[in-house]
Design a protein around this motif. Structure first.
Motif, PDB file in Angstrom:
ATOM      1  N   PRO A  30     -21.913  42.192  26.842  1.00  0.00           N
ATOM      2  CA  PRO A  30     -21.559  43.387  27.604  1.00  0.00           C
ATOM      3  C   PRO A  30     -21.829  43.537  29.067  1.00  0.00           C
ATOM      4  CG  PRO A  30     -22.579  43.827  25.356  1.00  0.00           C
ATOM      5  CD  PRO A  30     -22.767  42.304  25.803  1.00  0.00           C
ATOM      6  N   LEU A  31     -22.543  42.681  29.472  1.00  0.00           N
ATOM      7  CA  LEU A  31     -23.007  42.538  31.036  1.00  0.00           C
ATOM      8  C   LEU A  31     -22.231  41.476  31.858  1.00  0.00           C
ATOM      9  CD1 LEU A  31     -26.661  42.924  29.956  1.00  0.00           C
ATOM     10  CD2 LEU A  31     -25.432  44.658  30.650  1.00  0.00           C
ATOM     11  N   ILE A  32     -21.411  40.543  31.442  1.00  0.00           N
ATOM     12  CA  ILE A  32     -20.720  39.778  32.116  1.00  0.00           C
ATOM     13  C   ILE A  32     -19.296  39.761  32.172  1.00  0.00           C
ATOM     14  CG2 ILE A  32     -22.706  38.086  32.192  1.00  0.00           C
ATOM     15  CD1 ILE A  32     -21.364  36.444  29.933  1.00  0.00           C
ATOM     16  N   GLY A  33     -18.874  38.950  32.878  1.00  0.00           N
ATOM     17  CA  GLY A  33     -17.097  39.064  32.897  1.00  0.00           C
ATOM     18  C   GLY A  33     -16.470  40.083  33.478  1.00  0.00           C
ATOM     19  N   LYS A  34     -16.622  41.400  33.034  1.00  0.00           N
ATOM     20  CA  LYS A  34     -15.929  42.425  33.621  1.00  0.00           C
ATOM     21  C   LYS A  34     -17.126  43.467  33.804  1.00  0.00           C
ATOM     22  CE  LYS A  34     -12.908  42.765  30.208  1.00  0.00           C
ATOM     23  NZ  LYS A  34     -11.857  43.169  29.571  1.00  0.00           N
ATOM     24  N   SER A  35     -16.920  44.675  34.399  1.00  0.00           N
ATOM     25  CA  SER A  35     -17.750  45.414  34.730  1.00  0.00           C
ATOM     26  C   SER A  35     -18.068  46.305  33.345  1.00  0.00           C
ATOM     27  CB  SER A  35     -17.153  46.533  35.550  1.00  0.00           C
ATOM     28  OG  SER A  35     -15.958  47.434  35.055  1.00  0.00           O
ATOM     29  N   ASP A  36     -17.255  46.220  32.312  1.00  0.00           N
ATOM     30  CA  ASP A  36     -17.425  46.772  31.077  1.00  0.00           C
ATOM     31  C   ASP A  36     -17.810  45.850  30.058  1.00  0.00           C
ATOM     32  OD1 ASP A  36     -15.070  45.852  31.092  1.00  0.00           O
ATOM     33  OD2 ASP A  36     -14.144  47.647  29.918  1.00  0.00           O
ATOM     34  N   GLY A  37     -17.943  44.310  30.813  1.00  0.00           N
ATOM     35  CA  GLY A  37     -18.452  43.361  29.805  1.00  0.00           C
ATOM     36  C   GLY A  37     -17.132  42.816  28.958  1.00  0.00           C
ATOM     37  N   ILE A  38     -17.303  41.818  27.964  1.00  0.00           N
ATOM     38  CA  ILE A  38     -16.448  41.273  27.184  1.00  0.00           C
ATOM     39  C   ILE A  38     -16.383  41.726  25.760  1.00  0.00           C
ATOM     40  CG2 ILE A  38     -15.119  39.239  26.494  1.00  0.00           C
ATOM     41  CD1 ILE A  38     -16.398  37.991  29.415  1.00  0.00           C
ATOM     42  N   GLU A  39     -15.481  42.148  25.096  1.00  0.00           N
ATOM     43  CA  GLU A  39     -15.509  42.422  23.578  1.00  0.00           C
ATOM     44  C   GLU A  39     -15.030  41.087  22.945  1.00  0.00           C
ATOM     45  OE1 GLU A  39     -13.825  45.982  22.386  1.00  0.00           O
ATOM     46  OE2 GLU A  39     -15.204  47.341  23.910  1.00  0.00           O
ATOM     47  N   PRO A  40     -15.597  40.898  21.539  1.00  0.00           N
ATOM     48  CA  PRO A  40     -15.194  39.878  20.540  1.00  0.00           C
ATOM     49  C   PRO A  40     -13.959  40.608  20.067  1.00  0.00           C
ATOM     50  CG  PRO A  40     -16.993  40.994  19.748  1.00  0.00           C
ATOM     51  CD  PRO A  40     -17.285  41.576  21.053  1.00  0.00           C
ATOM     52  N   ILE A  41     -13.288  39.371  19.523  1.00  0.00           N
ATOM     53  CA  ILE A  41     -12.014  39.763  18.908  1.00  0.00           C
ATOM     54  C   ILE A  41     -12.282  40.400  17.373  1.00  0.00           C
ATOM     55  CG2 ILE A  41      -9.856  38.892  17.746  1.00  0.00           C
ATOM     56  CD1 ILE A  41      -9.995  36.697  19.719  1.00  0.00           C
ATOM     57  N   CYS A  42     -13.353  39.945  16.826  1.00  0.00           N
ATOM     58  CA  CYS A  42     -13.770  40.590  15.405  1.00  0.00           C
ATOM     59  C   CYS A  42     -15.424  40.344  15.643  1.00  0.00           C
ATOM     60  CB  CYS A  42     -13.295  39.769  14.433  1.00  0.00           C
ATOM     61  SG  CYS A  42     -13.645  40.187  12.720  1.00  0.00           S
ATOM     62  N   TYR A  43     -15.965  41.606  15.138  1.00  0.00           N
ATOM     63  CA  TYR A  43     -17.082  41.404  14.789  1.00  0.00           C
ATOM     64  C   TYR A  43     -17.653  42.363  13.627  1.00  0.00           C
ATOM     65  CZ  TYR A  43     -16.230  45.973  17.295  1.00  0.00           C
ATOM     66  OH  TYR A  43     -15.453  46.991  17.653  1.00  0.00           O
ATOM     67  N   ALA A  44     -18.872  42.176  13.043  1.00  0.00           N
ATOM     68  CA  ALA A  44     -19.261  43.065  11.882  1.00  0.00           C
ATOM     69  C   ALA A  44     -19.424  44.360  12.141  1.00  0.00           C
ATOM     70  CB  ALA A  44     -20.572  42.316  11.722  1.00  0.00           C
ATOM     71  N   ARG A  45     -19.222  45.154  11.072  1.00  0.00           N
ATOM     72  CA  ARG A  45     -19.078  46.463  11.152  1.00  0.00           C
ATOM     73  C   ARG A  45     -20.527  46.993  11.337  1.00  0.00           C
ATOM     74  NH1 ARG A  45     -16.410  48.193   5.545  1.00  0.00           N
ATOM     75  NH2 ARG A  45     -15.144  46.498   6.363  1.00  0.00           N
ATOM     76  N   ASN A  46     -20.823  48.200  11.602  1.00  0.00           N
ATOM     77  CA  ASN A  46     -22.043  48.904  11.753  1.00  0.00           C
ATOM     78  C   ASN A  46     -22.141  49.976  10.265  1.00  0.00           C
ATOM     79  OD1 ASN A  46     -20.761  51.615  12.425  1.00  0.00           O
ATOM     80  ND2 ASN A  46     -19.989  50.523  14.097  1.00  0.00           N
ATOM     81  N   VAL A  47     -23.580  50.029  10.367  1.00  0.00           N
ATOM     82  CA  VAL A  47     -24.122  51.095   9.085  1.00  0.00           C
ATOM     83  C   VAL A  47     -24.881  51.970   9.457  1.00  0.00           C
ATOM     84  CG1 VAL A  47     -23.565  49.253   7.312  1.00  0.00           C
ATOM     85  CG2 VAL A  47     -25.743  49.477   8.520  1.00  0.00           C
ATOM     86  N   GLU A  48     -25.108  53.206   8.924  1.00  0.00           N
ATOM     87  CA  GLU A  48     -25.844  54.157   9.478  1.00  0.00           C
ATOM     88  C   GLU A  48     -27.280  54.152   8.622  1.00  0.00           C
ATOM     89  OE1 GLU A  48     -25.984  59.151  10.431  1.00  0.00           O
ATOM     90  OE2 GLU A  48     -24.099  58.008   9.762  1.00  0.00           O
ATOM     91  N   PHE A  49     -28.329  54.133   9.246  1.00  0.00           N
ATOM     92  CA  PHE A  49     -29.455  53.990   8.542  1.00  0.00           C
ATOM     93  C   PHE A  49     -30.436  55.065   8.925  1.00  0.00           C
ATOM     94  CE2 PHE A  49     -33.882  52.345   7.591  1.00  0.00           C
ATOM     95  CZ  PHE A  49     -33.764  52.447   6.281  1.00  0.00           C
ATOM     96  N   ALA A  50     -30.980  56.322   8.195  1.00  0.00           N
ATOM     97  CA  ALA A  50     -31.760  57.149   8.550  1.00  0.00           C
ATOM     98  C   ALA A  50     -31.597  57.682   9.936  1.00  0.00           C
ATOM     99  CB  ALA A  50     -33.399  56.304   8.735  1.00  0.00           C
ATOM    100  N   GLY A  51     -30.134  57.859   9.945  1.00  0.00           N
ATOM    101  CA  GLY A  51     -29.622  58.680  11.074  1.00  0.00           C
ATOM    102  C   GLY A  51     -29.382  57.690  12.338  1.00  0.00           C
TER     103      GLY A  51
END
Length: 312
Positions: free
Chosen positions: A23-44
């Motif tokens: 998220p800190l290199i390549g471009k001002s807003d970083g570089i995003e992967p093509i596919c990444y693991a989903r997130n989960v909510e735990f204790a808010g």
């Protein structure tokens, strides 16, 4: 399979796997992967990379056990030096947990500095491993101030330099640019990789010309296999793993697991080539003795009859 590797650039790597620095290199807003693991909510709290979080937790538990066993080998060769390696690995895992799971949000002003520290810890861990590799060939006598402080000071210098390069790159300081992080790429891939290769080679030389036992070669071979497998999984097959697992995990999960197995092989190798000096080793099981009653003149001629060991 989607994979692109570019010399002196993280663009292809970051499109494959979500490294903490992406998220800190390549471009001002970083570089995003093509596919990444989903997130989960735990204790808010929204947790990214939950599978990686689990394997990192396991890594912390296993490393704690290894550190405990190292500390119980009071007179083993290189005990104080190798334990620094495991402490650095533990800190790097903790930092990865905080960053990869977004416990420290990417939008936070602290994120670049924690990421720089994470990169510094990774490089200093490899450097510390390399220094431990030279102890076996009598680079310095283990446990002496020269050995301990050389290890600590140089490891601290490596951490400071790499962390400084990372911070300068993220903030476009001087010749360092996040659009073209050449110095950071060289440290991350070339220097760390070179330290690992040199360590493996020095241990093979040590086993071939110093040790009579050849079984430790198996520990080195398995450790190398696990490490290389982890790197290939992380940087090449991450997208395929992510898509086939329905976004439940990506290459970081298997890569972190393989890194843990490689570190466990480092411990197994060190344990197999070292041992306590039995003359000075401390027995953790207390022994109790009592004086027996007075013997006759003939019995006193046998000193071994004067004392009797009480079973424990």
């Amino acid at each position: 399979m989607s994979f692109s590797f570019q010399l002196f650039k993280f663009d292809g790597v970051c499109q494959t796997v979500a490294l903490t620095l992406c998220p800190l290199i390549g471009k001002s807003d970083g570089i995003e992967p093509i596919c990444y693991a989903r997130n989960v909510e735990f204790a808010g709290i929204l947790i990214f990379q939950p599978a990686t979080f689990i394997i990192d937790t396991v890594a912390l538990i296993m490393t704690s056990i290894m550190i405990y066993h190292i500390k119980t080998k009071y007179t083993a060769v290189g005990r104080k030096e190798i334990i620094l390696f495991f402490h650095l690995y533990t800190l790097s895992v903790i930092m990865e947990m905080l960053l990869a799971t977004s416990i420290i949000p990417k939008a936070s002003i602290l994120y670049p500095y924690f990421t720089a520290a994470h990169l510094g810890l990774i490089s200093s861990t490899f450097w510390c491993l390399l220094i431990n590799g030279f102890l076996g060939i009598q680079f310095a006598e283990d446990g002496t101030p020269l050995s301990l402080w050389w290890n600590r000071i140089t490891t601290g210098v490596v951490f400071t330099i790499v962390t400084g390069i990372a911070i300068a790159t993220f903030n476009n300081v001087g010749p360092f640019r996040y659009e073209s992080p050449i110095a950071l790429w060289i440290v991350y891939f070339f220097c760390n990789g070179a330290a690992f290769v040199i360590y493996v080679l020095t241990q093979l030389v040590l086993i071939a010309f110093t040790l009579e036992d050849r079984w430790p070669i198996g520990d080195i071979a398995f450790g190398t296999l696990f490490f290389v497998t982890g790197q290939l999984t992380t940087y090449i097959f991450s997208v395929s793993i992510c898509e086939n697992s329905k976004h439940y995990m990506d290459g970081m999960f298997i890569g972190s697991g393989c890194n843990l197995l490689a570190v466990m092989m480092v411990y197994k190798y060190w344990d197999s080539i070292t041992g306590d000096d039995l003359e000075f080793a401390l027995d953790s099981k207390p022994q109790y003795w009592q004086i027996c009653e007075t013997r006759g003149p003939k019995q006193l001629e046998s000193p071994e009859n004067d004392f009797e060991k009480v079973p424990t």
